[in-house]
Design a protein around this motif. Sequence first.
Motif, PDB file in Angstrom:
ATOM      1  N   GLN A 114       0.819  -1.209   0.000  1.00 61.70           N
ATOM      2  CA  GLN A 114       0.000   0.000   0.000  1.00 61.70           C
ATOM      3  C   GLN A 114       0.854   1.260   0.000  1.00 61.70           C
ATOM      4  O   GLN A 114       0.337   2.358  -0.226  1.00 61.70           O
ATOM      5  CB  GLN A 114      -0.958   0.019   1.201  1.00 61.70           C
ATOM      6  CG  GLN A 114      -0.290   0.180   2.556  1.00 61.70           C
ATOM      7  CD  GLN A 114       0.092  -1.154   3.175  1.00 61.70           C
ATOM      8  OE1 GLN A 114       0.267  -2.149   2.473  1.00 61.70           O
ATOM      9  NE2 GLN A 114       0.204  -1.180   4.502  1.00 61.70           N
ATOM     10  N   HIS A 115       2.143   1.146   0.252  1.00 55.93           N
ATOM     11  CA  HIS A 115       3.028   2.305   0.261  1.00 55.93           C
ATOM     12  C   HIS A 115       3.592   2.531  -1.141  1.00 55.93           C
ATOM     13  O   HIS A 115       4.174   1.627  -1.747  1.00 55.93           O
ATOM     14  CB  HIS A 115       4.179   2.104   1.255  1.00 55.93           C
ATOM     15  CG  HIS A 115       3.733   1.941   2.671  1.00 55.93           C
ATOM     16  ND1 HIS A 115       3.089   2.940   3.362  1.00 55.93           N
ATOM     17  CD2 HIS A 115       3.814   0.885   3.516  1.00 55.93           C
ATOM     18  CE1 HIS A 115       2.803   2.514   4.594  1.00 55.93           C
ATOM     19  NE2 HIS A 115       3.227   1.270   4.697  1.00 55.93           N
ATOM     20  N   GLU A 116       3.448   3.761  -1.623  1.00 51.89           N
ATOM     21  CA  GLU A 116       3.915   4.060  -2.973  1.00 51.89           C
ATOM     22  C   GLU A 116       5.424   3.900  -3.107  1.00 51.89           C
ATOM     23  O   GLU A 116       5.912   3.462  -4.143  1.00 51.89           O
ATOM     24  CB  GLU A 116       3.498   5.482  -3.361  1.00 51.89           C
ATOM     25  CG  GLU A 116       2.016   5.639  -3.630  1.00 51.89           C
ATOM     26  CD  GLU A 116       1.697   5.757  -5.114  1.00 51.89           C
ATOM     27  OE1 GLU A 116       2.623   5.993  -5.897  1.00 51.89           O
ATOM     28  OE2 GLU A 116       0.521   5.614  -5.472  1.00 51.89           O
ATOM     29  N   GLU A 117       6.177   4.269  -2.072  1.00 51.03           N
ATOM     30  CA  GLU A 117       7.628   4.128  -2.161  1.00 51.03           C
ATOM     31  C   GLU A 117       8.022   2.681  -2.407  1.00 51.03           C
ATOM     32  O   GLU A 117       8.974   2.393  -3.138  1.00 51.03           O
ATOM     33  CB  GLU A 117       8.307   4.639  -0.882  1.00 51.03           C
ATOM     34  CG  GLU A 117       8.164   6.126  -0.657  1.00 51.03           C
ATOM     35  CD  GLU A 117       6.953   6.458   0.199  1.00 51.03           C
ATOM     36  OE1 GLU A 117       6.004   5.643   0.229  1.00 51.03           O
ATOM     37  OE2 GLU A 117       6.947   7.529   0.820  1.00 51.03           O
ATOM     38  N   HIS A 118       7.286   1.770  -1.805  1.00 49.76           N
ATOM     39  CA  HIS A 118       7.537   0.351  -2.030  1.00 49.76           C
ATOM     40  C   HIS A 118       7.271  -0.013  -3.488  1.00 49.76           C
ATOM     41  O   HIS A 118       8.035  -0.741  -4.131  1.00 49.76           O
ATOM     42  CB  HIS A 118       6.639  -0.470  -1.106  1.00 49.76           C
ATOM     43  CG  HIS A 118       6.525  -1.919  -1.478  1.00 49.76           C
ATOM     44  ND1 HIS A 118       7.519  -2.832  -1.217  1.00 49.76           N
ATOM     45  CD2 HIS A 118       5.542  -2.598  -2.113  1.00 49.76           C
ATOM     46  CE1 HIS A 118       7.141  -4.024  -1.672  1.00 49.76           C
ATOM     47  NE2 HIS A 118       5.944  -3.905  -2.214  1.00 49.76           N
TER      48      HIS A 118
END
Length: 345
Positions: free
Chosen positions: A23-27
Amino acid sequence: MYKGSINEGFVTTDGAWVGRRWQHEEHQYAVAACFINGVYVLEHDRREGRIGERALAPPWWESFGYVLLKELISPDDDGIFGAIYQRTIHLDAPETPFLVLAFRGMVTDCDRRTMLNMPFGGLAWSNNFKVALEAVHRLSLLCGQENKIWLCGHSLGAAIGLLVGKIKAKGGIYLDTFLFNPPIVLDHLGKGLLDLFKNINPLGFIAWNMLVNAQKEAVSSDAGQKAFQNLVKWQPRFLLHPGDFICSGYIKYYHQRDMAKIPLFSWPTWMPQLNPTAGPQFEELHLPYVTPSACLIINMAKKGAGECHGIKQWWDDDFDSGIQATWFPYRESVHHHHMCSTVST
């Protein structure tokens, strides 16, 4: 390889998926960069004869629960310029794509020739682009809208992804798109490509003039209006570094467009009939490397001259701490930019 795939719970040792970070964009940026790097390593494996257990590429996608579905081969030099990955295990996280199309940047002499021809429209006529577009057409027909597809590329591969994604978006098919360090050619166009045509290639100038006038009519047509309405809904992510002269022009373009209202693409005063009357729709519907809406992901971490354009910066340890994300919506509907709501900074 991105250490998160081993140490931070992407796939456990028994192959079960742990999706808590998707759910994290950086991931997502880091994983997309790894998929692209897998294409680079595929090509190097091919060139150096590494096959089977000696191949170095598979961990770049297997670590995230994907298999290599197909290699995209260049008709010009038989190089591997792209890859299609497919998820093999069930995931609860809706952010995870079922299929990923990834395109690498420059490796071969053919790639370099294509890059040099980009200001003159050479990419859209290249065989690699045609192969990529056909692959996306087939996958979007097979998968439909219910299965998420990622489109990602680096450098020249990002330019291919941008053109492919833009064509699909005009038709109302929207792919999650990650464009790492895409080369921008608007600076060269704004500094006198038309003057160059006029002075050294009169036939080229005439052809450009005909193209411009034809596209002005296309923008104002019903089909052109519908295509633009579709295109506005597409929200590609441009992942950039301000120190990278190849791609940093995108930062200049979107800030000038929304804040100063100064078009980066300038038309020569000696040919006023070339001045498109359709305004921003002309630029963003027909100029190949511009989109009405975009999210700029800027890596502010200090990098050396050779690192600013590299793919590795997008999974480096300092990536999370140096990111700035700004959403630029279509300028006639929203006249300001704001921080991307889906990106944690």
